[in-house]
Design a protein around this motif. Structure first.
Motif, PDB file in Angstrom:
ATOM      1  N   LYS A 101      81.110 108.330  49.549  1.00 41.77           N
ATOM      2  CA  LYS A 101      80.025 108.644  48.604  1.00 41.77           C
ATOM      3  C   LYS A 101      79.207 109.833  49.115  1.00 41.77           C
ATOM      4  CE  LYS A 101      76.324 106.234  46.177  1.00 41.77           C
ATOM      5  NZ  LYS A 101      75.656 104.949  46.031  1.00 41.77           N
ATOM      6  N   THR A 102      78.884 109.829  50.402  1.00 40.79           N
ATOM      7  CA  THR A 102      78.124 110.938  51.001  1.00 40.79           C
ATOM      8  C   THR A 102      78.918 112.233  50.939  1.00 40.79           C
ATOM      9  OG1 THR A 102      77.026 109.365  52.461  1.00 40.79           O
ATOM     10  CG2 THR A 102      76.928 111.683  53.086  1.00 40.79           C
ATOM     11  N   LEU A 103      80.213 112.173  51.227  1.00 40.59           N
ATOM     12  CA  LEU A 103      81.065 113.355  51.172  1.00 40.59           C
ATOM     13  C   LEU A 103      81.105 113.937  49.758  1.00 40.59           C
ATOM     14  CD1 LEU A 103      83.105 115.294  52.493  1.00 40.59           C
ATOM     15  CD2 LEU A 103      84.887 113.653  51.872  1.00 40.59           C
ATOM     16  N   VAL A 104      81.255 113.092  48.767  1.00 38.11           N
ATOM     17  CA  VAL A 104      81.306 113.558  47.371  1.00 38.11           C
ATOM     18  C   VAL A 104      79.972 114.203  46.984  1.00 38.11           C
ATOM     19  CG1 VAL A 104      81.462 112.795  44.956  1.00 38.11           C
ATOM     20  CG2 VAL A 104      83.098 111.932  46.650  1.00 38.11           C
ATOM     21  N   LEU A 105      78.871 113.523  47.296  1.00 39.17           N
ATOM     22  CA  LEU A 105      77.558 114.057  46.927  1.00 39.17           C
ATOM     23  C   LEU A 105      77.268 115.363  47.653  1.00 39.17           C
ATOM     24  CD1 LEU A 105      75.436 110.789  46.776  1.00 39.17           C
ATOM     25  CD2 LEU A 105      76.297 112.149  44.862  1.00 39.17           C
ATOM     26  N   ALA A 106      77.607 115.448  48.941  1.00 41.58           N
ATOM     27  CA  ALA A 106      77.363 116.675  49.697  1.00 41.58           C
ATOM     28  C   ALA A 106      78.239 117.816  49.188  1.00 41.58           C
ATOM     29  CB  ALA A 106      77.626 116.432  51.182  1.00 41.58           C
ATOM     30  N   THR A 107      79.483 117.501  48.828  1.00 40.64           N
ATOM     31  CA  THR A 107      80.397 118.524  48.323  1.00 40.64           C
ATOM     32  C   THR A 107      79.889 119.129  47.016  1.00 40.64           C
ATOM     33  OG1 THR A 107      82.259 117.420  49.377  1.00 40.64           O
ATOM     34  CG2 THR A 107      82.788 118.928  47.586  1.00 40.64           C
ATOM     35  N   ILE A 108      79.227 118.339  46.222  1.00 42.53           N
ATOM     36  CA  ILE A 108      78.658 118.840  44.963  1.00 42.53           C
ATOM     37  C   ILE A 108      77.297 119.490  45.198  1.00 42.53           C
ATOM     38  CG2 ILE A 108      77.817 118.159  42.676  1.00 42.53           C
ATOM     39  CD1 ILE A 108      79.921 115.867  42.811  1.00 42.53           C
ATOM     40  N   ALA A 109      76.478 118.867  46.046  1.00 46.25           N
ATOM     41  CA  ALA A 109      75.093 119.316  46.223  1.00 46.25           C
ATOM     42  C   ALA A 109      74.976 120.633  46.977  1.00 46.25           C
ATOM     43  CB  ALA A 109      74.279 118.242  46.939  1.00 46.25           C
ATOM     44  N   VAL A 110      75.783 120.827  48.016  1.00 46.60           N
ATOM     45  CA  VAL A 110      75.624 122.022  48.849  1.00 46.60           C
ATOM     46  C   VAL A 110      75.794 123.315  48.050  1.00 46.60           C
ATOM     47  CG1 VAL A 110      76.614 123.312  50.793  1.00 46.60           C
ATOM     48  CG2 VAL A 110      76.071 120.879  51.038  1.00 46.60           C
ATOM     49  N   PRO A 111      76.846 123.482  47.254  1.00 44.63           N
ATOM     50  CA  PRO A 111      76.939 124.726  46.469  1.00 44.63           C
ATOM     51  C   PRO A 111      75.806 124.884  45.457  1.00 44.63           C
ATOM     52  CG  PRO A 111      79.061 123.596  46.510  1.00 44.63           C
ATOM     53  CD  PRO A 111      78.062 122.673  47.116  1.00 44.63           C
ATOM     54  N   ILE A 112      75.372 123.780  44.851  1.00 40.44           N
ATOM     55  CA  ILE A 112      74.254 123.852  43.900  1.00 40.44           C
ATOM     56  C   ILE A 112      73.010 124.378  44.598  1.00 40.44           C
ATOM     57  CG2 ILE A 112      72.649 122.460  42.514  1.00 40.44           C
ATOM     58  CD1 ILE A 112      75.074 120.650  41.832  1.00 40.44           C
ATOM     59  N   VAL A 113      72.734 123.834  45.781  1.00 40.32           N
ATOM     60  CA  VAL A 113      71.536 124.236  46.516  1.00 40.32           C
ATOM     61  C   VAL A 113      71.657 125.670  47.022  1.00 40.32           C
ATOM     62  CG1 VAL A 113      70.204 123.804  48.627  1.00 40.32           C
ATOM     63  CG2 VAL A 113      70.848 121.894  47.146  1.00 40.32           C
ATOM     64  N   ILE A 114      72.769 125.993  47.666  1.00 43.58           N
ATOM     65  CA  ILE A 114      72.910 127.304  48.303  1.00 43.58           C
ATOM     66  C   ILE A 114      73.010 128.438  47.287  1.00 43.58           C
ATOM     67  CG2 ILE A 114      74.394 128.734  49.783  1.00 43.58           C
ATOM     68  CD1 ILE A 114      72.717 126.585  51.238  1.00 43.58           C
ATOM     69  N   TYR A 115      73.845 128.250  46.255  1.00 36.98           N
ATOM     70  CA  TYR A 115      74.082 129.341  45.307  1.00 36.98           C
ATOM     71  C   TYR A 115      73.209 129.271  44.058  1.00 36.98           C
ATOM     72  CZ  TYR A 115      78.170 130.010  48.227  1.00 36.98           C
ATOM     73  OH  TYR A 115      78.996 130.219  49.297  1.00 36.98           O
ATOM     74  N   GLY A 116      72.732 128.088  43.718  1.00 36.02           N
ATOM     75  CA  GLY A 116      71.966 127.941  42.489  1.00 36.02           C
ATOM     76  C   GLY A 116      70.464 127.866  42.668  1.00 36.02           C
ATOM     77  N   LEU A 117      70.011 127.167  43.705  1.00 40.25           N
ATOM     78  CA  LEU A 117      68.575 126.915  43.835  1.00 40.25           C
ATOM     79  C   LEU A 117      67.873 127.760  44.896  1.00 40.25           C
ATOM     80  CD1 LEU A 117      68.622 123.028  43.459  1.00 40.25           C
ATOM     81  CD2 LEU A 117      68.131 124.756  41.720  1.00 40.25           C
ATOM     82  N   MET A 118      68.537 128.043  45.998  1.00 36.84           N
ATOM     83  CA  MET A 118      67.877 128.810  47.053  1.00 36.84           C
ATOM     84  C   MET A 118      67.544 130.250  46.655  1.00 36.84           C
ATOM     85  SD  MET A 118      67.011 126.857  49.469  1.00 36.84           S
ATOM     86  CE  MET A 118      66.604 127.977  50.791  1.00 36.84           C
ATOM     87  N   PRO A 119      68.422 130.981  45.953  1.00 39.65           N
ATOM     88  CA  PRO A 119      68.034 132.346  45.563  1.00 39.65           C
ATOM     89  C   PRO A 119      66.744 132.401  44.716  1.00 39.65           C
ATOM     90  CG  PRO A 119      70.401 132.123  45.425  1.00 39.65           C
ATOM     91  CD  PRO A 119      69.855 130.736  45.670  1.00 39.65           C
ATOM     92  N   PRO A 120      66.586 131.540  43.692  1.00 40.99           N
ATOM     93  CA  PRO A 120      65.319 131.590  42.969  1.00 40.99           C
ATOM     94  C   PRO A 120      64.126 131.180  43.840  1.00 40.99           C
ATOM     95  CG  PRO A 120      66.957 130.391  41.684  1.00 40.99           C
ATOM     96  CD  PRO A 120      67.554 130.678  43.018  1.00 40.99           C
ATOM     97  N   LEU A 121      64.316 130.213  44.715  1.00 36.77           N
ATOM     98  CA  LEU A 121      63.216 129.817  45.608  1.00 36.77           C
ATOM     99  C   LEU A 121      62.841 130.965  46.544  1.00 36.77           C
ATOM    100  CD1 LEU A 121      64.127 126.133  46.522  1.00 36.77           C
ATOM    101  CD2 LEU A 121      62.183 126.927  45.173  1.00 36.77           C
ATOM    102  N   GLN A 122      63.822 131.717  47.024  1.00 35.24           N
ATOM    103  CA  GLN A 122      63.528 132.857  47.884  1.00 35.24           C
ATOM    104  C   GLN A 122      62.801 133.956  47.109  1.00 35.24           C
ATOM    105  OE1 GLN A 122      67.504 133.495  49.378  1.00 35.24           O
ATOM    106  NE2 GLN A 122      67.077 132.321  51.236  1.00 35.24           N
ATOM    107  N   ARG A 123      63.183 134.161  45.842  1.00 34.86           N
ATOM    108  CA  ARG A 123      62.471 135.154  45.020  1.00 34.86           C
ATOM    109  C   ARG A 123      61.031 134.719  44.764  1.00 34.86           C
ATOM    110  NH1 ARG A 123      67.578 135.569  42.681  1.00 34.86           N
ATOM    111  NH2 ARG A 123      67.111 134.133  40.994  1.00 34.86           N
ATOM    112  N   ILE A 124      60.829 133.435  44.508  1.00 33.90           N
ATOM    113  CA  ILE A 124      59.472 132.917  44.293  1.00 33.90           C
ATOM    114  C   ILE A 124      58.638 133.105  45.554  1.00 33.90           C
ATOM    115  CG2 ILE A 124      58.138 130.791  43.945  1.00 33.90           C
ATOM    116  CD1 ILE A 124      60.470 129.902  42.057  1.00 33.90           C
TER     117      ILE A 124
END
Length: 84
Positions: free
Chosen positions: A50-73
């Motif tokens: 369960k942790t592997l599945v969630l991390a595999t999905i969450a890491v790309p979302i966070v790194i490529y989807g959420l961190m760039p806008p947070l860095q711009r903010i």
């Protein structure tokens, strides 16, 4: 030169504390949403899987989807603070 015409000065990289805060702001809601969406499907799977599945999905979302806008903010807030 007016304030609008001035070139943007580079913003220094985030401190460890700023980076930790940005990561937490990105990771917590992502994992919460994934648990809500996939919790039923993963209910019977072992914790490690369960942790592997969630991390595999969450890491790309966070790194490529959420961190760039947070860095711009963050950069915008720092630049705004410099103007005052």
């Amino acid at each position: 030169m007016s304030e609008i015409e001035q070139p943007l000065r580079p913003v220094p990289p985030p401190s460890r504390h700023q980076m930790a805060a940005m990561i937490w702001i990105a990771v917590f809601p992502t994992l919460t949403l994934l648990n809500l969406l996939l919790g039923g499907l993963l209910r019977t799977t072992p914790v490690v899987v369960k942790t592997l599945v969630l991390a595999t999905i969450a890491v790309p979302i966070v790194i490529y989807g959420l961190m760039p806008p947070l860095q711009r903010i963050r950069a915008s807030l720092i630049r705004r603070g410099r103007r005052r």
